[in-house]
Design a protein around this motif. Structure first.
Motif, PDB file in Angstrom:
ATOM      1  N   GLY A 115       0.799  -1.224   0.000  1.00  0.00           N
ATOM      2  CA  GLY A 115       0.000   0.000   0.000  1.00  0.00           C
ATOM      3  C   GLY A 115       0.827   1.268   0.000  1.00  0.00           C
ATOM      4  N   THR A 153      -0.355  -6.018   3.251  1.00  0.00           N
ATOM      5  CA  THR A 153      -0.544  -4.627   3.675  1.00  0.00           C
ATOM      6  C   THR A 153      -1.335  -4.567   4.967  1.00  0.00           C
ATOM      7  OG1 THR A 153      -1.397  -2.455   3.011  1.00  0.00           O
ATOM      8  CG2 THR A 153      -2.672  -4.368   2.339  1.00  0.00           C
ATOM      9  N   MET A 157      -7.332  -0.862   2.264  1.00  0.00           N
ATOM     10  CA  MET A 157      -7.189  -0.600   0.836  1.00  0.00           C
ATOM     11  C   MET A 157      -8.383   0.137   0.230  1.00  0.00           C
ATOM     12  SD  MET A 157      -4.203  -1.649   0.282  1.00  0.00           S
ATOM     13  CE  MET A 157      -3.963  -1.802  -1.473  1.00  0.00           C
ATOM     14  N   PHE A 171      -5.445  -3.232  -7.254  1.00  0.00           N
ATOM     15  CA  PHE A 171      -5.946  -3.902  -6.058  1.00  0.00           C
ATOM     16  C   PHE A 171      -6.648  -5.215  -6.415  1.00  0.00           C
ATOM     17  CE2 PHE A 171      -9.781  -4.532  -3.356  1.00  0.00           C
ATOM     18  CZ  PHE A 171      -9.136  -4.947  -2.196  1.00  0.00           C
TER      19      PHE A 171
END
Length: 424
Positions: A115, A153, A157, A171
């Motif tokens: 991220g 991450t 998100m 993503f």
């Protein structure tokens, strides 16, 4: 297919939590494929174990496995680190360099903290995921690579996508399979088990007896929030193992090693003001301003009536009402104020300052006797009248603010504010 228990033993994973077991099960299932995997979870939950499992159980296990911390590489050099660069591509590029995607061809790349990748690098990574192609920095020659990408991450998100910090198409490419690791506070049955494992490891490392917790200390261990998750628990176990001479740890001793003991309680934080809060404040401010404007208009009207009146009794009555209106929010003493005004006019003809509204700012206001001719466009100076009344009350009671305030029909606090305002 390797069992969950065998996998945990192989990779040193401690715990029997159902959510943890489900995450390991998903890793075992996707390992034989080339599907991209996104590992999510809070910082310190052990996300780095999942890509190791996936690589070790895949057909790529005999090729390279490279772990890259995307958040630790400066933005200006991350493209060079991942994709390589040609000689002379930028200042300091004295030779051609191969990037991780070239070196790990046929293997697996673990992109930790994905991220944190800058947007230009995200575009390059998307191209690798789509067709396995990339360009070295400073080169126009397309290169091919066959790399399995596992990313991780602790960033939310969806929020990052909404803020424009992460590409939505990337993503969905990365999260073909999403594996979530639960935070330690949701694995209460595993916390003491993990502590005992860490305590045993540090006892061997530092060649000293293993520390043990009493029942109250264990209870505290399970109640604590562990915002740093497994990493924080390991750190606490190491500190206690090294610093404590007494190997049986009680509640009080353990508590000294747990920062922010209020961390397991709801935190009281200053919430940011919302748009509705500011709207309410504006409405209140506007109301106050409108009330002030209405009061000023009333004062203007009363002033003109006073100037046009030839009756002393009318002047007395109107002036009393005016002063009472000014202080009505403090006290309601109409009779006292009327008496004050009556005494004031009985002594002598009141002298007030009037300001010609056509004067320029440089001109000084003129003084007129109230009984003399006053032009209609001039306004009575209420501040001067107020100042005179306060002065006389203070003189009458020899500076005793309480008595003076009672006579004026205002609170002592208001009188104190007026004294400060007029520098009395």
């Amino acid at each position: 297919m390797e069992s969950i228990q065998a996998t945990k033993q192989r990779f040193g994973i401690i715990g029997n939590d159902p959510k943890l077991n489900r995450a390991i099960e998903k890793a075992i299932q996707v390992a034989p494929t080339d599907i991209s995997v996104l590992v999510t979870g809070e910082s310190g939950v052990g996300k780095e174990s999942i890509p190791k499992i996936i690589h070790a159980l895949s057909h790529r296990k005999h090729h390279k496995y490279i772990a890259v911390n995307c958040g630790a590489i400066p933005e200006g050099t991350i493209d060079s680190e991942l994709f390589g660069h040609e000689k002379g591509a930028f200042t300091g590029a004295t030779s051609t360099r191969s990037g991780y995607f070239e070196v790990a061809d046929g293997g697996t790349i673990f992109l930790d903290e994905v991220g944190e990748l800058p947007l230009p690098t995200q575009v390059r990574l998307l191209r690798v995921l789509e067709n396995g192609e990339f360009l070295k920095v400073g080169s126009s020659k397309l290169q091919k690579t066959d790399v399995r990408i596992v990313a991780a991450t602790n960033v939310k998100m969806v929020e990052a996508i909404e803020k424009g910090k992460f590409r939505e198409d990337l993503f969905y490419r990365l999260s073909t399979v999403d594996i979530n690791l639960p935070p330690l506070r949701e694995r209460s049955e595993d916390i003491h088990l993990l502590f005992r494992k860490f305590a045993s490891d540090f006892a061997q490392k530092y060649k000293m007896p293993t520390v043990r917790l009493d029942e109250q200390a264990i209870s505290l261990l399970l109640q604590y929030r562990w915002s740093g998750n497994i990493r924080q628990l390991r750190n606490v176990a190491e500190q206690i193992s090294v610093l404590e001479t007494e190997r049986n740890i009680n509640y009080t001793t353990l508590k000294n090693y747990l920062p922010n003991m209020g961390g397991n309680l709801p935190a009281v934080i200053g919430a940011k003001k919302t748009e509705s809060d500011f709207s309410n404040e504006r409405e209140i401010l506007y109301k106050v301003l409108f009330d002030m404007q209405r009061d000023v208009n009333d004062l203007k009207k009363l002033t003109m009536e006073l100037m046009n009146s030839n009756s002393a009794s009318t002047v007395k009555e109107e002036n009393s009402s005016l002063i009472n209106k000014i202080y009505s929010k403090e006290h309601n003493h109409e009779e006292q104020l009327a008496a004050i005004v009556e005494d004031e006019y009985a002594e002598e003809s009141a002298k007030v300052e009037v300001l010609n509204i056509s004067e320029t700012p440089e001109q000084k206001p003129s003084n007129y006797d109230f009984a003399e001719e006053i032009e209609e466009e001039e306004n009575l100076s209420l501040h001067e009248k107020e100042l005179e009344l306060i002065k006389k009350s203070l003189e009458k009671y020899k500076g005793k603010r309480k008595d003076a305030a009672d006579e004026l029909g205002i609170s002592e606090r208001t009188l104190y504010r007026k004294i400060k305002q007029y520098n009395l």
